[in-house]
Design a protein around this motif. Structure first.
Motif, PDB file in Angstrom:
ATOM      1  N   THR A  86       0.809  -1.227   0.000  1.00 18.86           N
ATOM      2  CA  THR A  86       0.000   0.000   0.000  1.00 18.86           C
ATOM      3  C   THR A  86       0.840   1.274   0.000  1.00 18.86           C
ATOM      4  O   THR A  86       0.310   2.361   0.194  1.00 18.86           O
ATOM      5  N   SER A  87       2.140   1.137  -0.216  1.00 21.90           N
ATOM      6  CA  SER A  87       3.042   2.293  -0.170  1.00 21.90           C
ATOM      7  C   SER A  87       2.895   3.044   1.154  1.00 21.90           C
ATOM      8  O   SER A  87       2.763   4.265   1.201  1.00 21.90           O
ATOM      9  N   GLY A  88       2.869   2.287   2.233  1.00 19.72           N
ATOM     10  CA  GLY A  88       2.736   2.897   3.544  1.00 19.72           C
ATOM     11  C   GLY A  88       1.337   3.379   3.838  1.00 19.72           C
ATOM     12  O   GLY A  88       1.139   4.258   4.676  1.00 19.72           O
ATOM     13  N   GLY A  89       0.358   2.813   3.145  1.00 21.66           N
ATOM     14  CA  GLY A  89      -1.032   3.179   3.380  1.00 21.66           C
ATOM     15  C   GLY A  89      -1.556   4.256   2.452  1.00 21.66           C
ATOM     16  O   GLY A  89      -2.690   4.714   2.605  1.00 21.66           O
ATOM     17  N   THR A  90      -0.758   4.660   1.467  1.00 21.37           N
ATOM     18  CA  THR A  90      -1.181   5.750   0.581  1.00 21.37           C
ATOM     19  C   THR A  90      -1.742   5.280  -0.764  1.00 21.37           C
ATOM     20  O   THR A  90      -2.384   6.045  -1.458  1.00 21.37           O
ATOM     21  N   ALA A  91      -1.492   4.015  -1.130  1.00 25.06           N
ATOM     22  CA  ALA A  91      -1.965   3.515  -2.425  1.00 25.06           C
ATOM     23  C   ALA A  91      -3.489   3.426  -2.440  1.00 25.06           C
ATOM     24  O   ALA A  91      -4.113   3.030  -1.454  1.00 25.06           O
ATOM     25  N   LYS A  92      -4.090   3.771  -3.568  1.00 24.93           N
ATOM     26  CA  LYS A  92      -5.545   3.753  -3.686  1.00 24.93           C
ATOM     27  C   LYS A  92      -6.066   2.506  -4.380  1.00 24.93           C
ATOM     28  O   LYS A  92      -7.263   2.258  -4.413  1.00 24.93           O
ATOM     29  N   ARG A  93      -5.156   1.746  -4.948  1.00 27.97           N
ATOM     30  CA  ARG A  93      -5.573   0.533  -5.654  1.00 27.97           C
ATOM     31  C   ARG A  93      -4.392  -0.439  -5.681  1.00 27.97           C
ATOM     32  O   ARG A  93      -3.284  -0.078  -5.266  1.00 27.97           O
ATOM     33  N   LEU A  94      -4.645  -1.628  -6.150  1.00 25.96           N
ATOM     34  CA  LEU A  94      -3.576  -2.616  -6.230  1.00 25.96           C
ATOM     35  C   LEU A  94      -2.503  -2.167  -7.205  1.00 25.96           C
ATOM     36  O   LEU A  94      -2.800  -1.778  -8.335  1.00 25.96           O
ATOM     37  N   GLU A  95      -1.252  -2.196  -6.744  1.00 26.34           N
ATOM     38  CA  GLU A  95      -0.107  -1.880  -7.585  1.00 26.34           C
ATOM     39  C   GLU A  95       0.643  -3.193  -7.824  1.00 26.34           C
ATOM     40  O   GLU A  95       1.255  -3.741  -6.896  1.00 26.34           O
ATOM     41  N   PRO A  96       0.583  -3.732  -9.053  1.00 22.47           N
ATOM     42  CA  PRO A  96       1.082  -5.089  -9.342  1.00 22.47           C
ATOM     43  C   PRO A  96       2.473  -5.415  -8.811  1.00 22.47           C
ATOM     44  O   PRO A  96       2.658  -6.449  -8.155  1.00 22.47           O
ATOM     45  N   LYS A  97       3.463  -4.594  -9.092  1.00 18.94           N
ATOM     46  CA  LYS A  97       4.827  -4.907  -8.665  1.00 18.94           C
ATOM     47  C   LYS A  97       4.948  -4.926  -7.154  1.00 18.94           C
ATOM     48  O   LYS A  97       5.609  -5.795  -6.572  1.00 18.94           O
ATOM     49  N   ARG A  98       4.308  -3.970  -6.506  1.00 18.90           N
ATOM     50  CA  ARG A  98       4.341  -3.933  -5.050  1.00 18.90           C
ATOM     51  C   ARG A  98       3.602  -5.138  -4.466  1.00 18.90           C
ATOM     52  O   ARG A  98       4.025  -5.711  -3.458  1.00 18.90           O
ATOM     53  N   ALA A  99       2.507  -5.522  -5.100  1.00 19.97           N
ATOM     54  CA  ALA A  99       1.722  -6.663  -4.620  1.00 19.97           C
ATOM     55  C   ALA A  99       2.527  -7.955  -4.721  1.00 19.97           C
ATOM     56  O   ALA A  99       2.486  -8.799  -3.815  1.00 19.97           O
ATOM     57  N   MET A 100       3.252  -8.132  -5.804  1.00 18.58           N
ATOM     58  CA  MET A 100       4.082  -9.316  -5.981  1.00 18.58           C
ATOM     59  C   MET A 100       5.153  -9.397  -4.894  1.00 18.58           C
ATOM     60  O   MET A 100       5.360 -10.453  -4.280  1.00 18.58           O
ATOM     61  N   LEU A 101       5.836  -8.294  -4.639  1.00 13.57           N
ATOM     62  CA  LEU A 101       6.875  -8.269  -3.616  1.00 13.57           C
ATOM     63  C   LEU A 101       6.270  -8.497  -2.234  1.00 13.57           C
ATOM     64  O   LEU A 101       6.839  -9.209  -1.407  1.00 13.57           O
ATOM     65  N   ALA A 102       5.111  -7.902  -1.998  1.00 13.87           N
ATOM     66  CA  ALA A 102       4.436  -8.072  -0.709  1.00 13.87           C
ATOM     67  C   ALA A 102       4.113  -9.541  -0.460  1.00 13.87           C
ATOM     68  O   ALA A 102       4.296 -10.049   0.653  1.00 13.87           O
ATOM     69  N   TYR A 103       3.668 -10.234  -1.498  1.00 10.00           N
ATOM     70  CA  TYR A 103       3.341 -11.647  -1.329  1.00 10.00           C
ATOM     71  C   TYR A 103       4.596 -12.470  -1.055  1.00 10.00           C
ATOM     72  O   TYR A 103       4.582 -13.368  -0.210  1.00 10.00           O
ATOM     73  N   ALA A 104       5.673 -12.164  -1.758  1.00 12.13           N
ATOM     74  CA  ALA A 104       6.932 -12.889  -1.535  1.00 12.13           C
ATOM     75  C   ALA A 104       7.414 -12.712  -0.100  1.00 12.13           C
ATOM     76  O   ALA A 104       7.871 -13.667   0.540  1.00 12.13           O
ATOM     77  N   VAL A 105       7.298 -11.496   0.425  1.00 11.99           N
ATOM     78  CA  VAL A 105       7.710 -11.224   1.808  1.00 11.99           C
ATOM     79  C   VAL A 105       6.773 -11.934   2.785  1.00 11.99           C
ATOM     80  O   VAL A 105       7.223 -12.580   3.733  1.00 11.99           O
ATOM     81  N   PHE A 106       5.483 -11.835   2.553  1.00 11.68           N
ATOM     82  CA  PHE A 106       4.508 -12.478   3.434  1.00 11.68           C
ATOM     83  C   PHE A 106       4.732 -13.989   3.511  1.00 11.68           C
ATOM     84  O   PHE A 106       4.652 -14.604   4.578  1.00 11.68           O
ATOM     85  N   THR A 107       5.062 -14.575   2.364  1.00 13.67           N
ATOM     86  CA  THR A 107       5.224 -16.022   2.273  1.00 13.67           C
ATOM     87  C   THR A 107       6.430 -16.535   3.064  1.00 13.67           C
ATOM     88  O   THR A 107       6.520 -17.737   3.344  1.00 13.67           O
TER      89      THR A 107
END
Length: 198
Positions: free
Chosen positions: A102-123
């Motif tokens: 969410t870019s520190g809570g500022t993103a208004k919608r899904l951002e693909p590259k950030r979402a991919m990295l977020a999932y890798a970290v979460f996993t």
């Protein structure tokens, strides 16, 4: 976009957490055949749950969505006999993933590259259930012997050397990126078009 989680967001998180956990445990059941198959099951779960993670994030792209996913997943893991510290590590990784996605809570919608990295970290939480093999080996393998067999426990000891475990940690992150990529592709091609985003 409202930054606070709504009742609808909490319902989404609850529903997707159930799906996420079912996939994890369902594919993890492959481990009854051998420790090697356990890794195959986990790898498949990471890839398949990429779809679940990305669709949840697309529907509720808000701060703390992933923290709650991590907390609920960690609670389920502990209740099913996994190490107690998962109830801490999973929400912490979820919080880090939230900041990324969410870019520190500022993103208004899904951002693909950030979402991919977020999932890798979460996993990366997949690492933690296996850590007791190294700092509480007798207790860990004693439980494996009781639940499975002595032969299974011995096979697991032989498989999980330090180099293999280190390689598995790297593989988890790479599989997370791949699962995130698959989820983003599916979201872009099917879910977004069908109006299943926030």
């Amino acid at each position: 976009m409202k930054s606070k989680l709504s009742t609808r967001d909490l319902i989404n998180i609850g529903v997707f957490t159930v799906i996420y956990v079912i996939i994890f445990f369902g594919l993890g059941m492959l481990g009854i055949f051998s420790p090697q198959m356990m890794l195959v099951g986990f790898a498949a779960a990471i890839l398949l749950n990429g779809y679940v993670f990305i669709l949840l994030l697309a529907r509720s792209p808000k701060m703390f969505t992933l923290t709650i996913l991590g907390l609920l997943s960690g609670i389920v893991m502990v209740l099913t006999g996994h190490p107690w510290f998962l109830v801490i590590t999973t929400p912490v990784l979820g919080l880090i993933a939230d900041f990324i996605a969410t870019s520190g809570g500022t993103a208004k919608r899904l951002e693909p590259k950030r979402a991919m990295l977020a999932y890798a970290v979460f996993t990366l939480w997949y690492i933690f259930p296996l850590l007791p093999m190294f700092f509480a080996a007798d207790d860990y393998f004693g439980k494996i012997e009781a639940e499975m067999s002595v032969e299974y426990a011995d096979s697991m000891r032989e498989l999980f050397t330090v180099p293999v475990f280190a390689g598995w940690c790297v593989a988890i992150f790479i599989l997370g990126l791949a699962g995130g990529w698959l989820g983003v592709k599916a979201w872009s091609k099917h879910f977004k078009r069908a109006g299943l985003s926030s």
